[in-house]
Design an enzyme around this catalytic site. Sequence first.
Site, mmCIF file in Angstrom:
data_model
loop_
_atom_site.group_PDB
_atom_site.id
_atom_site.type_symbol
_atom_site.label_atom_id
_atom_site.label_comp_id
_atom_site.label_asym_id
_atom_site.label_seq_id
_atom_site.Cartn_x
_atom_site.Cartn_y
_atom_site.Cartn_z
ATOM 1 N N ASP A 31 -44.339 39.237 93.062
ATOM 2 C CA ASP A 31 -44.090 37.951 93.809
ATOM 3 C C ASP A 31 -45.316 37.070 94.047
ATOM 4 O O ASP A 31 -46.308 37.730 94.180
ATOM 5 C CB ASP A 31 -43.929 38.884 95.362
ATOM 6 C CG ASP A 31 -43.266 38.045 96.473
ATOM 7 O OD1 ASP A 31 -42.006 37.858 96.596
ATOM 8 O OD2 ASP A 31 -44.007 37.166 96.843
ATOM 9 N N ASN A 87 -33.442 41.641 101.364
ATOM 10 C CA ASN A 87 -33.192 40.896 102.731
ATOM 11 C C ASN A 87 -31.834 40.076 102.322
ATOM 12 O O ASN A 87 -31.782 39.460 101.450
ATOM 13 C CB ASN A 87 -34.148 39.726 102.874
ATOM 14 C CG ASN A 87 -35.770 40.623 103.319
ATOM 15 O OD1 ASN A 87 -35.649 41.456 103.914
ATOM 16 N ND2 ASN A 87 -36.708 39.879 102.668
ATOM 17 N N GLN A 94 -33.576 36.606 104.466
ATOM 18 C CA GLN A 94 -33.412 36.010 102.914
ATOM 19 C C GLN A 94 -33.849 34.408 103.006
ATOM 20 O O GLN A 94 -33.424 33.673 103.766
ATOM 21 C CB GLN A 94 -32.053 36.329 102.600
ATOM 22 C CG GLN A 94 -32.022 35.603 101.125
ATOM 23 C CD GLN A 94 -30.571 36.285 100.465
ATOM 24 O OE1 GLN A 94 -29.688 36.738 101.142
ATOM 25 N NE2 GLN A 94 -30.478 35.685 99.399
ATOM 26 N N VAL A 96 -34.726 32.835 99.650
ATOM 27 C CA VAL A 96 -34.111 32.689 98.249
ATOM 28 C C VAL A 96 -32.761 33.223 98.001
ATOM 29 O O VAL A 96 -32.637 34.354 98.163
ATOM 30 C CB VAL A 96 -34.990 33.191 97.088
ATOM 31 C CG1 VAL A 96 -34.503 32.593 95.754
ATOM 32 C CG2 VAL A 96 -36.280 32.509 97.398
ATOM 33 N N HIS A 100 -31.971 39.472 95.097
ATOM 34 C CA HIS A 100 -33.359 40.169 94.701
ATOM 35 C C HIS A 100 -33.795 41.436 95.434
ATOM 36 O O HIS A 100 -33.555 41.389 96.378
ATOM 37 C CB HIS A 100 -34.404 39.189 94.805
ATOM 38 C CG HIS A 100 -34.896 38.439 95.876
ATOM 39 N ND1 HIS A 100 -33.968 37.538 96.428
ATOM 40 C CD2 HIS A 100 -35.538 38.626 96.892
ATOM 41 C CE1 HIS A 100 -34.141 36.963 97.667
ATOM 42 N NE2 HIS A 100 -35.473 37.753 98.104
ATOM 43 N N HIS A 102 -36.858 43.679 96.430
ATOM 44 C CA HIS A 102 -38.366 43.670 96.421
ATOM 45 C C HIS A 102 -38.908 45.244 96.349
ATOM 46 O O HIS A 102 -38.410 46.182 97.224
ATOM 47 C CB HIS A 102 -38.885 43.325 97.916
ATOM 48 C CG HIS A 102 -38.585 42.066 98.420
ATOM 49 N ND1 HIS A 102 -39.576 40.943 98.689
ATOM 50 C CD2 HIS A 102 -37.467 41.476 98.727
ATOM 51 C CE1 HIS A 102 -39.125 39.825 98.855
ATOM 52 N NE2 HIS A 102 -37.735 40.070 99.211
HETATM 53 P P1 AMP Z 1 -36.937 36.770 100.408
HETATM 54 O O1 AMP Z 1 -37.684 36.345 101.719
HETATM 55 O O2 AMP Z 1 -36.328 38.306 100.507
HETATM 56 O O3 AMP Z 1 -35.774 35.790 100.135
HETATM 57 O O4 AMP Z 1 -37.784 36.807 99.537
HETATM 58 C C1 AMP Z 1 -38.147 35.691 98.529
HETATM 59 C C2 AMP Z 1 -39.526 36.022 98.043
HETATM 60 O O5 AMP Z 1 -39.906 35.192 96.751
HETATM 61 C C3 AMP Z 1 -40.804 35.816 98.823
HETATM 62 O O6 AMP Z 1 -41.464 37.328 98.995
HETATM 63 C C4 AMP Z 1 -41.703 34.886 98.206
HETATM 64 O O7 AMP Z 1 -42.979 35.141 98.250
HETATM 65 C C5 AMP Z 1 -41.165 34.934 96.633
HETATM 66 N N1 AMP Z 1 -41.230 33.831 95.893
HETATM 67 C C6 AMP Z 1 -40.891 32.556 96.250
HETATM 68 N N2 AMP Z 1 -41.175 31.613 95.167
HETATM 69 C C7 AMP Z 1 -41.659 32.585 94.119
HETATM 70 C C8 AMP Z 1 -42.157 32.223 92.985
HETATM 71 N N3 AMP Z 1 -42.264 31.069 92.504
HETATM 72 N N4 AMP Z 1 -42.529 33.349 92.358
HETATM 73 C C9 AMP Z 1 -42.488 34.345 92.584
HETATM 74 N N5 AMP Z 1 -42.218 34.814 94.081
HETATM 75 C C10 AMP Z 1 -41.696 33.995 94.649
#
Ligand code: AMP
Length: 114
Positions: A31, A87, A94, A96, A100, A102
């Site tokens: 991350d 999430n 969430q 993205v 995914h 974590h």
């Molecule tokens: P969520 O909030 O559960 O959707 O988690 C999305 C995660 O993606 C967050 O912990 C971000 O820090 C991580 N994230 C976003 N962009 C990138 C990236 N380019 N490379 C690695 N992690 C990322």
Amino acid sequence: MAEKTIFKRIIDKEIPAEILYEDEQCLAFRDVAPQAPSHILVIPKKEIASLDALSDTDSPLVGHLWQVIRQLAQKEGLVDGYRVVVNCGADGGQTVDHLHFHLLGGRSLTWPPG
Ligand code: AMP
């Protein structure tokens, strides 16, 4: 056509990531904003928007993701335990829209989460 998510762009190697594991079904990378000493994201290559968008036929894929998570935790040396978080949706935090997991570890994690 809908815009690619940032994770799809990582899968397609359009943007860099610190990739720790890859096979035909999934990808694992660190991350970019770690919340623990070990903070790894494990994602399916298949574009699934969220946990809520899983279908019954995705069950073998999800089982595989859990095995990859377990193996990564071992490789990271998380012998004292770790946490896996998904999430889902706006209230779940969430950000993205690509499923995914974590994997968090390397310190004692508090409970409950915020
Ligand atoms: P969520 O909030 O559960 O959707 O988690 C999305 C995660 O993606 C967050 O912990 C971000 O820090 C991580 N994230 C976003 N962009 C990138 C990236 N380019 N490379 C690695 N992690 C990322």
